[in-house]
Scaffold this motif. Structure first.
Motif, mmCIF file in Angstrom:
data_model
loop_
_atom_site.group_PDB
_atom_site.id
_atom_site.type_symbol
_atom_site.label_atom_id
_atom_site.label_comp_id
_atom_site.label_asym_id
_atom_site.label_seq_id
_atom_site.Cartn_x
_atom_site.Cartn_y
_atom_site.Cartn_z
ATOM 1 N N ASN A 266 0.839 -1.210 0.000
ATOM 2 C CA ASN A 266 0.000 0.000 0.000
ATOM 3 C C ASN A 266 0.865 1.248 0.000
ATOM 4 N N LYS A 269 1.901 1.706 -3.439
ATOM 5 C CA LYS A 269 0.793 2.084 -4.332
ATOM 6 C C LYS A 269 0.382 3.533 -4.122
ATOM 7 N N TYR A 270 0.320 3.944 -2.846
ATOM 8 C CA TYR A 270 -0.250 5.264 -2.556
ATOM 9 C C TYR A 270 0.804 6.285 -2.148
ATOM 10 N N ASP A 294 4.903 6.017 5.012
ATOM 11 C CA ASP A 294 5.188 6.516 3.665
ATOM 12 C C ASP A 294 5.024 8.027 3.649
ATOM 13 N N HIS A 312 -13.695 -1.227 1.515
ATOM 14 C CA HIS A 312 -13.675 0.235 1.516
ATOM 15 C C HIS A 312 -12.434 0.767 0.802
ATOM 16 N N ARG A 313 -12.655 1.670 -0.121
ATOM 17 C CA ARG A 313 -11.541 2.344 -0.779
ATOM 18 C C ARG A 313 -11.782 3.844 -0.692
ATOM 19 N N VAL A 314 -10.723 4.588 -0.474
ATOM 20 C CA VAL A 314 -10.880 6.044 -0.382
ATOM 21 C C VAL A 314 -11.125 6.578 -1.784
ATOM 22 N N THR A 317 -8.739 7.500 -5.057
ATOM 23 C CA THR A 317 -7.443 6.853 -4.828
ATOM 24 C C THR A 317 -6.862 6.322 -6.135
ATOM 25 N N GLY A 321 -6.670 -1.468 -6.476
ATOM 26 C CA GLY A 321 -6.963 -2.244 -5.266
ATOM 27 C C GLY A 321 -8.377 -2.781 -5.272
ATOM 28 N N HIS A 322 -8.673 -3.581 -4.247
ATOM 29 C CA HIS A 322 -10.028 -4.112 -4.122
ATOM 30 C C HIS A 322 -10.582 -3.915 -2.720
ATOM 31 N N GLY A 323 -9.854 -3.181 -1.876
ATOM 32 C CA GLY A 323 -10.407 -2.819 -0.567
ATOM 33 C C GLY A 323 -10.506 -3.959 0.430
ATOM 34 N N GLY A 325 -7.405 -5.583 1.505
ATOM 35 C CA GLY A 325 -6.087 -5.752 2.129
ATOM 36 C C GLY A 325 -6.055 -5.354 3.597
ATOM 37 N N LEU A 326 -6.493 -4.121 3.904
ATOM 38 C CA LEU A 326 -6.406 -3.647 5.293
ATOM 39 C C LEU A 326 -7.395 -4.376 6.192
HETATM 40 P P1 ADP Z 1 -6.685 -1.749 -1.666
HETATM 41 O O1 ADP Z 1 -5.343 -1.127 -1.575
HETATM 42 O O2 ADP Z 1 -6.655 -3.090 -2.285
HETATM 43 O O3 ADP Z 1 -7.732 -0.843 -2.250
HETATM 44 P P2 ADP Z 1 -6.722 -1.796 1.227
HETATM 45 O O4 ADP Z 1 -7.751 -2.394 2.126
HETATM 46 O O5 ADP Z 1 -5.328 -2.238 1.385
HETATM 47 O O6 ADP Z 1 -7.257 -2.045 -0.215
HETATM 48 O O7 ADP Z 1 -6.776 -0.230 1.423
HETATM 49 C C1 ADP Z 1 -8.048 0.435 1.509
HETATM 50 C C2 ADP Z 1 -7.915 1.862 1.011
HETATM 51 O O8 ADP Z 1 -7.168 2.631 1.961
HETATM 52 C C3 ADP Z 1 -7.143 1.995 -0.276
HETATM 53 O O9 ADP Z 1 -7.996 1.831 -1.395
HETATM 54 C C4 ADP Z 1 -6.592 3.407 -0.195
HETATM 55 O O10 ADP Z 1 -7.580 4.308 -0.612
HETATM 56 C C5 ADP Z 1 -6.369 3.610 1.296
HETATM 57 N N1 ADP Z 1 -4.954 3.400 1.674
HETATM 58 C C6 ADP Z 1 -4.406 2.262 2.172
HETATM 59 N N2 ADP Z 1 -3.092 2.441 2.451
HETATM 60 C C7 ADP Z 1 -2.806 3.711 2.125
HETATM 61 C C8 ADP Z 1 -1.624 4.509 2.176
HETATM 62 N N3 ADP Z 1 -0.466 4.023 2.627
HETATM 63 N N4 ADP Z 1 -1.712 5.809 1.754
HETATM 64 C C9 ADP Z 1 -2.879 6.318 1.322
HETATM 65 N N5 ADP Z 1 -4.032 5.625 1.236
HETATM 66 C C10 ADP Z 1 -4.004 4.334 1.632
#
Ligand code: ADP
Length: 363
Positions: A266, A269-270, A294, A312-314, A317, A321-323, A325-326
Motif C-alpha cells: 500500500n 501504491k499510494y 510513507d 472500503h476504498r478512499v 485513490t 486495489g479491491h479494498g 487488504g487492510l
Molecule cells: P486496496 O489497496 O486493495 O484498495 P486496502 O484495504 O489495502 O485495499 O486499502 C483500503 C484503502 O485505503 C485503499 O484503497 C486506499 O484508498 C487507502 N490506503 C491504504 N493504504 C494507504 C496509504 N499508505 N496511503 C494512502 N491511502 C491508503
C-alpha cells in the motif's frame, strides 16, 4: 530417466505438468482420477507422484492412504497440489500451493526423485495400514471447492504463460508479443491475489483461520523480508530502524509477513514520488510495534476510521486495489492478540502501525 506419475483432472494442467517433467529428462505417466492413478502405480511403480487434491470421486489424501497400505508402493513420495491447504496435507511428502510456480515444480520433482532413490536403496518397513475412510466431495467445505474451481484454471493459464515466456527467452523484450505476455501474467497474478484475499476474508469471518504463534524477534524476522523488498523495488528508498535489544512477540511468521507485505505494498501504491519508506520496530507501553511510514498522498481524516472496513476504498485513490487488504491485515493482527493503528496527514503521508503484545524473554 525416472517415471513420474501425474494425477490431475484438468487436461491442460496435466499436459503442462507432463511437459515440465519431460523437460527435466524424465518419463511421465498421466492419470485423471484416483483409481486410474492407483492402477498405474501398481503396474508401473513410478518413482514420484504429483497429485491434485480434488480428484473426481476421491481426494489426493485418499490416494496417498491407498498407496501407503500397499507395501510395494508405500515408499513412493507423493507431492500434493491444491489451491487451499487441506487439513491432512501433511500426509503427503510435500505440498505445493496452486497456482503452481514453474521453478517450484521443477525443484520439487528433482528433490522428490532424489528422496525416492534414497528410500529404494534403504527401504523402511511399510507404513502401518491407515484408517482409510472415504472422504467424499460432499464433506469438503465450500471454500476448498471454490479455491479449487477458480485456482486450477488460473494455475493452468499461469503455467502455460510461463512456458511460453521461457520459449521466448532471448527474444526482444520490447516486442508487442513479449509485452502482451507480461501483461497476461500480471493480470493472472492479480486475479490469483484477489481470489486469495476473498478466501482469506471468508475464512477470517468464519473464524476458520488458525495461527501457529511462536516467539520471534520482530526485527530479525522482518529484516530479510525488507531485503527482498529492496531487491524488487530498486527505485524506492527504504530505511529500517530497530532498537539494539530484540523486541519479542508471538507471531505466525507467514501470516505476519502477509500483514507487513500488504502495508508495504500500500505504501508503494499510494506513496507518490519521491518514493521513500521507513519501517520501524520498537517496544512501547508493553507492546511490540512495527510502523510502516510513507510520504505519499495521505488519507483524509474523515476516511481514517473506515480504511479497515471490508471493500472500503478512499474515493479518488485510483490504482487497482479491491479494498480487502487492510480488512484482512486488521483481522490477522487481532488473531495475533494485537491491532493496527493509522495516522495520516493529507499530502504528507501515512503511518500504519502493527501493535502486538510483547512476549516474555526466554528463561
Ligand atoms: P486496496 O489497496 O486493495 O484498495 P486496502 O484495504 O489495502 O485495499 O486499502 C483500503 C484503502 O485505503 C485503499 O484503497 C486506499 O484508498 C487507502 N490506503 C491504504 N493504504 C494507504 C496509504 N499508505 N496511503 C494512502 N491511502 C491508503
Amino acid at each position: 530417466m525416472a517415471l513420474v506419475l501425474i494425477v490431475e483432472d484438468e487436461p491442460a494442467l496435466l499436459d503442462g505438468l507432463c511437459e515440465v517433467v519431460e523437460g527435466l529428462g524424465h518419463e511421465s505417466a498421466r492419470a485423471s482420477d484416483g483409481l486410474e492413478a492407483l492402477n498405474i502405480a501398481v503396474n508401473r511403480r513410478p518413482s514420484l507422484i504429483l497429485s491434485d487434491y480434488m480428484l473426481p470421486g476421491c481426494t489426493g489424501i485418499e490416494l496417498i492412504r491407498s498407496l501407503r497400505v500397499q507395501h510395494a508402493l508405500a515408499q513412493i513420495p507423493v507431492v500434493l497440489m491444491s489451491a487451499a491447504r487441506p487439513r491432512a496435507s501433511d500426509e503427503a511428502w510435500r505440498f505445493l500451493q496452486k497456482p503452481l510456480n514453474l521453478a517450484d515444480i521443477e525443484r520439487t520433482v528433482v528433490e522428490g526423485l532424489t528422496t525416492s532413490e534414497r528410500s529404494q536403496s534403504n527401504p523402511r518397513p511399510g507404513a502401518p495400514p491407515a484408517n482409510v475412510s472415504p472422504v467424499t466431495l460432499a464433506r469438503e467445505d465450500m471454500l476448498n471447492w471454490v479455491a479449487h474451481e477458480i485456482k486450477s484454471p488460473l494455475s493452468t493459464a499461469l503455467m502455460n504463460a510461463h512456458l511460453l515466456k521461457r520459449e521466448q527467452d532471448g527474444a526482444d523484450d520490447s516486442q508487442p508479443s513479449a509485452r502482451r505476455l507480461d501483461a497476461i501474467i500480471r493480470q493472472l497474478y492479480r486475479m490469483d491475489e484477489l481470489v486469495t484475499s476473498i478466501l482469506d476474508a471468508a475464512r477470517l469471518d468464519e473464524g476458520r483461520l488458525v495461527l501457529t504463534l511462536e516467539p520471534h524477534s520482530l526485527g530479525a524476522v522482518i529484516a530479510p523480508w525488507l531485503a527482498a523488498f529492496r531487491e524488487v523495488h530498486t527505485d524506492i528508498e527504504l530505511s529500517f530502524e530497530e532498537p539494539k535489544a530484540p523486541v519479542l512477540a508471538r507471531i505466525d511468521a507467514q501470516r505476519f509477513r502477509q500483514i507487513v507485505d500488504n502495508l508495504l505494498s500500500n505504501a508503494v501504491k499510494y506513496g507518490v514520488p519521491p518514493k521513500r519508506l521507513t519501517v520501524e520496530v520498537r517496544a512501547e507501553n508493553g507492546e511490540g510495534l512495527v510502523a510502516v511510514r510513507d510520504f505519499g498522498r495521505g488519507i483524509p481524516a474523515a476516511e481514517l476510521p473506515r480504511v479497515f472496513d471490508r471493500f472500503h476504498r478512499v474515493e479518488g485513490t485510483g490504482g487497482r486495489g479491491h479494498g480487502l487488504g487492510l480488512y484482512i491485515c486488521a483481522a490477522l493482527a487481532r488473531l495475533h492478540g494485537g491491532r493496527i493503528s493509522v495516522e495520516s496527514t493529507l499530502g504528507k503521508g501515512s503511518t500504519f502501525t502493527i501493535h502486538l503484545p510483547l512476549a516474555p524473554e526466554p528463561a
